[in-house]
Scaffold this motif. Structure first.
Motif, mmCIF file in Angstrom:
data_model
loop_
_atom_site.group_PDB
_atom_site.id
_atom_site.type_symbol
_atom_site.label_atom_id
_atom_site.label_comp_id
_atom_site.label_asym_id
_atom_site.label_seq_id
_atom_site.Cartn_x
_atom_site.Cartn_y
_atom_site.Cartn_z
ATOM 1 N N ALA A 66 0.816 -1.198 0.000
ATOM 2 C CA ALA A 66 0.000 0.000 0.000
ATOM 3 C C ALA A 66 0.854 1.253 0.000
ATOM 4 O O ALA A 66 0.466 2.279 -0.516
ATOM 5 C CB ALA A 66 -0.919 -0.008 1.221
ATOM 6 N N GLY A 67 2.032 1.188 0.558
ATOM 7 C CA GLY A 67 2.993 2.277 0.458
ATOM 8 C C GLY A 67 2.800 3.355 1.507
ATOM 9 O O GLY A 67 1.797 3.437 2.204
ATOM 10 N N GLN A 68 3.812 4.197 1.598
ATOM 11 C CA GLN A 68 3.746 5.386 2.422
ATOM 12 C C GLN A 68 4.380 6.506 1.636
ATOM 13 O O GLN A 68 5.105 6.295 0.668
ATOM 14 C CB GLN A 68 4.454 5.166 3.755
ATOM 15 N N VAL A 69 4.087 7.740 2.016
ATOM 16 C CA VAL A 69 4.534 8.891 1.250
ATOM 17 C C VAL A 69 5.965 9.236 1.630
ATOM 18 O O VAL A 69 6.284 9.435 2.804
ATOM 19 C CB VAL A 69 3.601 10.105 1.482
ATOM 20 N N PHE A 70 6.835 9.297 0.608
ATOM 21 C CA PHE A 70 8.208 9.748 0.774
ATOM 22 C C PHE A 70 8.349 11.102 0.091
ATOM 23 O O PHE A 70 7.670 11.384 -0.902
ATOM 24 C CB PHE A 70 9.189 8.762 0.124
ATOM 25 N N ASP A 71 9.229 11.935 0.597
ATOM 26 C CA ASP A 71 9.473 13.211 -0.071
ATOM 27 C C ASP A 71 10.915 13.641 0.131
ATOM 28 O O ASP A 71 11.575 13.234 1.093
ATOM 29 C CB ASP A 71 8.514 14.298 0.429
ATOM 30 N N VAL A 72 11.397 14.457 -0.797
ATOM 31 C CA VAL A 72 12.747 14.987 -0.729
ATOM 32 C C VAL A 72 12.750 16.356 -1.403
ATOM 33 O O VAL A 72 11.996 16.596 -2.356
ATOM 34 C CB VAL A 72 13.754 14.029 -1.420
ATOM 35 N N THR A 73 13.554 17.280 -0.893
ATOM 36 C CA THR A 73 13.684 18.620 -1.461
ATOM 37 C C THR A 73 15.128 18.825 -1.894
ATOM 38 O O THR A 73 16.060 18.556 -1.127
ATOM 39 C CB THR A 73 13.282 19.697 -0.443
ATOM 40 N N LEU A 74 15.294 19.298 -3.144
ATOM 41 C CA LEU A 74 16.626 19.494 -3.706
ATOM 42 C C LEU A 74 16.712 20.858 -4.391
ATOM 43 O O LEU A 74 15.741 21.306 -5.023
ATOM 44 C CB LEU A 74 16.923 18.423 -4.754
ATOM 45 N N PRO A 75 17.873 21.524 -4.311
ATOM 46 C CA PRO A 75 18.083 22.723 -5.135
ATOM 47 C C PRO A 75 18.524 22.312 -6.536
ATOM 48 O O PRO A 75 19.383 21.447 -6.697
ATOM 49 C CB PRO A 75 19.201 23.466 -4.391
ATOM 50 N N TYR A 76 17.905 22.911 -7.550
ATOM 51 C CA TYR A 76 18.253 22.662 -8.944
ATOM 52 C C TYR A 76 18.746 23.950 -9.588
ATOM 53 O O TYR A 76 18.312 25.055 -9.214
ATOM 54 C CB TYR A 76 17.051 22.143 -9.731
ATOM 55 N N THR A 77 19.612 23.811 -10.580
ATOM 56 C CA THR A 77 20.011 24.933 -11.431
ATOM 57 C C THR A 77 19.311 24.776 -12.769
ATOM 58 O O THR A 77 19.516 23.770 -13.473
ATOM 59 C CB THR A 77 21.533 24.968 -11.641
ATOM 60 N N CYS A 78 18.464 25.747 -13.119
ATOM 61 C CA CYS A 78 17.688 25.699 -14.358
ATOM 62 C C CYS A 78 18.227 26.726 -15.345
ATOM 63 O O CYS A 78 18.491 27.883 -14.975
ATOM 64 C CB CYS A 78 16.215 25.967 -14.084
ATOM 65 N N GLN A 79 18.371 26.311 -16.600
ATOM 66 C CA GLN A 79 18.896 27.186 -17.644
ATOM 67 C C GLN A 79 17.742 27.900 -18.343
ATOM 68 O O GLN A 79 17.095 27.369 -19.236
ATOM 69 C CB GLN A 79 19.711 26.365 -18.645
ATOM 70 N N LEU A 80 17.473 29.125 -17.887
ATOM 71 C CA LEU A 80 16.439 29.970 -18.483
ATOM 72 C C LEU A 80 17.084 30.891 -19.518
ATOM 73 O O LEU A 80 18.305 31.091 -19.513
ATOM 74 C CB LEU A 80 15.743 30.778 -17.402
ATOM 75 N N PRO A 81 16.294 31.478 -20.435
ATOM 76 C CA PRO A 81 16.874 32.398 -21.431
ATOM 77 C C PRO A 81 17.660 33.541 -20.807
ATOM 78 O O PRO A 81 18.642 34.017 -21.378
ATOM 79 C CB PRO A 81 15.646 32.900 -22.184
ATOM 80 N N SER A 82 17.237 33.979 -19.606
ATOM 81 C CA SER A 82 17.923 35.088 -18.946
ATOM 82 C C SER A 82 19.202 34.635 -18.246
ATOM 83 O O SER A 82 19.959 35.466 -17.753
ATOM 84 C CB SER A 82 16.989 35.739 -17.933
ATOM 85 N N GLY A 83 19.416 33.315 -18.188
ATOM 86 C CA GLY A 83 20.599 32.794 -17.523
ATOM 87 C C GLY A 83 20.244 31.698 -16.540
ATOM 88 O O GLY A 83 19.082 31.284 -16.406
ATOM 89 N N ALA A 84 21.235 31.208 -15.823
ATOM 90 C CA ALA A 84 21.027 30.133 -14.853
ATOM 91 C C ALA A 84 20.346 30.668 -13.602
ATOM 92 O O ALA A 84 20.720 31.722 -13.082
ATOM 93 C CB ALA A 84 22.350 29.474 -14.491
ATOM 94 N N GLU A 85 19.328 29.961 -13.155
ATOM 95 C CA GLU A 85 18.602 30.331 -11.943
ATOM 96 C C GLU A 85 18.539 29.119 -11.023
ATOM 97 O O GLU A 85 18.325 27.989 -11.479
ATOM 98 C CB GLU A 85 17.180 30.789 -12.263
#
Length: 501
Positions: A37-56
């Motif tokens: 039946a499972g249980q809820v797992f979660d994790v939070t991570l910082p990502y670097t996203c390449q947007l047209p204005s630059g890396a955010e």
């Protein structure tokens, strides 16, 4: 060996055919249906996203309902998948420059499935985030959800599922609902500095024993042909009387074979606390009073269980040892329910009394020793509780006998019960499924009995064991566990078992 797991949702699952070191015994996990039946797992991570204005740098929180345990080859379906992306205010300027009023997204998350030294990537595609109004200032949160592929592992061990690369297709729209120009923006994201974190760990046990379910026994996937999953497997009746000797012999033989080996070459596995969980159940049975040539009914006793307080997997000795804890509870007290019994004292005098077994000291210890170097995985479970016996409402030949409020054994006594079972096929006593436990107890002398006269010698001579001999036989039947991680499962709420004589 090449493994390709980039399959679309609902396609054939990934199988990792690897050799695993960690073997998880049945006693380690809740019942199969509750684990699935499972249980809820979660994790939070910082990502670097390449947007047209630059890396955010953006924050990404990932959650999913996954089982804590599975069998080799079993399809694992992540449910309730959520990928929440928080774009900082600095990333919104390019959308406001396009006169966008709302923003929606489609996310594709790469997850890395690992067991042992082998890994394979799978793609959680088409996770959609609905239109979200862009604020005048501050961040915007896009919450993407959807169905994702199943996965299966072909070897026993500890499997992990970890997030990796993230791809976003952002769709800004104007206040009138028209798309901006451009209408879509493709964004690639990677964890900051290659940071890694596990979303979930799954204990995969070997299902290749001689009685592993065949293809005809495999439950249909939810929704297929409207079929309902079959009833869960339950252990068969008891095992042969020599099961304890077989367990001892298998363990001893393995330990002797290890003489002279380097212990450092074979580590002992001690998993983290994520395997610990709580459960509830009932037990009922009978306890003999050998001197009175009779038996008193016990229970049904409500028990609160903490599973897996301690776990040691010794791959050298091919054994798994698990310790859990049990507390009895009746009307807010640590005791079994009162039970009333009538005996012929000294063989001719009818005596009726109400007996209460009170739990004292630490919680009862449930210790399971499983041998994994044989396909059936035989195991021995020992339950040890410290109890005190109290008597009241005593009548002798129909005449009340005032024993006072504190007529009890002069000290606690140890009740030890044992059960024997095996995992493949399930049989005998298993912690998750319950079954029969038996043992003996030594009843100490009594004290505090009597108001107008000292009745301690009477009850001591009639009930207590001679010397320190454990001569009072007890047989208890435990119902299956209702595990906290599966409150809607077939064993919840916990049932009261029928005691066996």
């Amino acid at each position: 060996m090449t493994v390709d797991a980039r399959a679309a949702a609902r396609r054939r699952p990934l199988h990792l055919a690897l050799g695993g070191a960690l073997v998880v015994a049945t006693a380690l996990v809740p019942s199969a249906e509750s684990a699935a039946a499972g249980q809820v797992f979660d994790v939070t991570l910082p990502y670097t996203c390449q947007l047209p204005s630059g890396a955010e740098e953006v924050g990404v929180e990932i959650s999913a309902a996954l089982p804590v345990a599975a069998s080799t080859g079993e399809e694992i379906q992540p449910d309730d998948v959520v990928v929440e992306v928080t774009l900082p205010p600095s990333a919104l300027t390019q959308f406001t420059a396009l006169e966008a009023a709302t923003l929606s997204a489609v996310a594709e998350l790469t997850v890395r499935n690992t067991i042992g030294e082998q890994s394979a990537d799978a793609s959680w595609q088409r996770l959609t985030a609905p239109e979200t109004a862009l604020p005048a200032e501050g961040p915007v949160v896009l919450t993407a959800t959807g169905e994702v592929p199943t996965v299966a592992f072909g070897a026993s061990g500890r499997a992990t599922i970890a997030p990796a690369a993230l791809a976003l297709t952002l769709s800004p729209r104007k206040a009138d609902g028209e798309p901006t120009t451009p209408a879509e923006l493709a964004v690639t994201c990677e964890p900051v500095d290659g940071e890694q974190a596990e979303l979930a760990r799954i204990a995969v046990r070997d299902a290749a024993g001689p009685a592993a379910p065949g293809p005809d026994e495999k439950p249909p996937a939810p929704g297929e042909d409207g079929a309902e999953p079959p009833a869960p497997h339950r252990p068969g009746p008891g095992l042969s009387s020599n099961v304890r000797e077989r367990i001892d012999a298998l363990t001893e033989r393995k330990l002797k074979a290890l003489d002279g080996d380097d212990p450092g070459s074979c580590p002992i596995e001690i998993p983290p606390e994520w395997v610990m969980t709580t459960a509830e159940t009932y037990a009922a049975g009978f306890a003999n009073a050998s001197k009175l040539d009779g038996a008193a009914a016990l229970g049904p006793a409500f028990m609160k269980v903490v599973l897996n307080k301690r776990y040691i997997n010794d791959s050298c000795a091919s054994t798994v040892d698990v310790t859990s804890e049990v507390q009895f509870e009746y009307q807010g007290r640590r005791q079994l329910p009162p039970t009333k019994a009538t005996f012929l004292t000294y063989g001719f005098m009818p005596t009726t009394a109400t007996m209460v077994l009170e739990q004292v000291g630490p919680p009862a210890a449930v210790q399971t020793h499983t041998v994994t170097n044989t396909p059936s995985y035989p195991e021995e479970t020992t339950v040890t509780a410290q109890l005190s016996m109290r008597l009241y409402d005593v009548e002798v030949n129909g005449v009340p006998l005032d024993v006072g409020p504190d007529c009890r054994t002069e000290r606690p006594f140890e009740q030890v019960l044992r059960g024997y079972g095996q995992s493949y096929p399930p049989a005998g006593y298993l912690v998750a499924y319950g079954g029969t436990l038996t043992g003996y107890a030594h009843i100490p002398p009594f004290r505090g009995c009597g108001v107008d006269e000292d009745l301690d010698p009477l009850f001591t001579s009639a009930i207590s064991s001679p010397g320190k001999k454990a001569d009072n036989y007890t047989k208890m039947t435990q119902a299956p566990l209702c595990v906290a991680t599966n409150p809607e499962g077939p064993d919840c709420p916990p049932r009261k078992p029928k005691p066996e004589r």
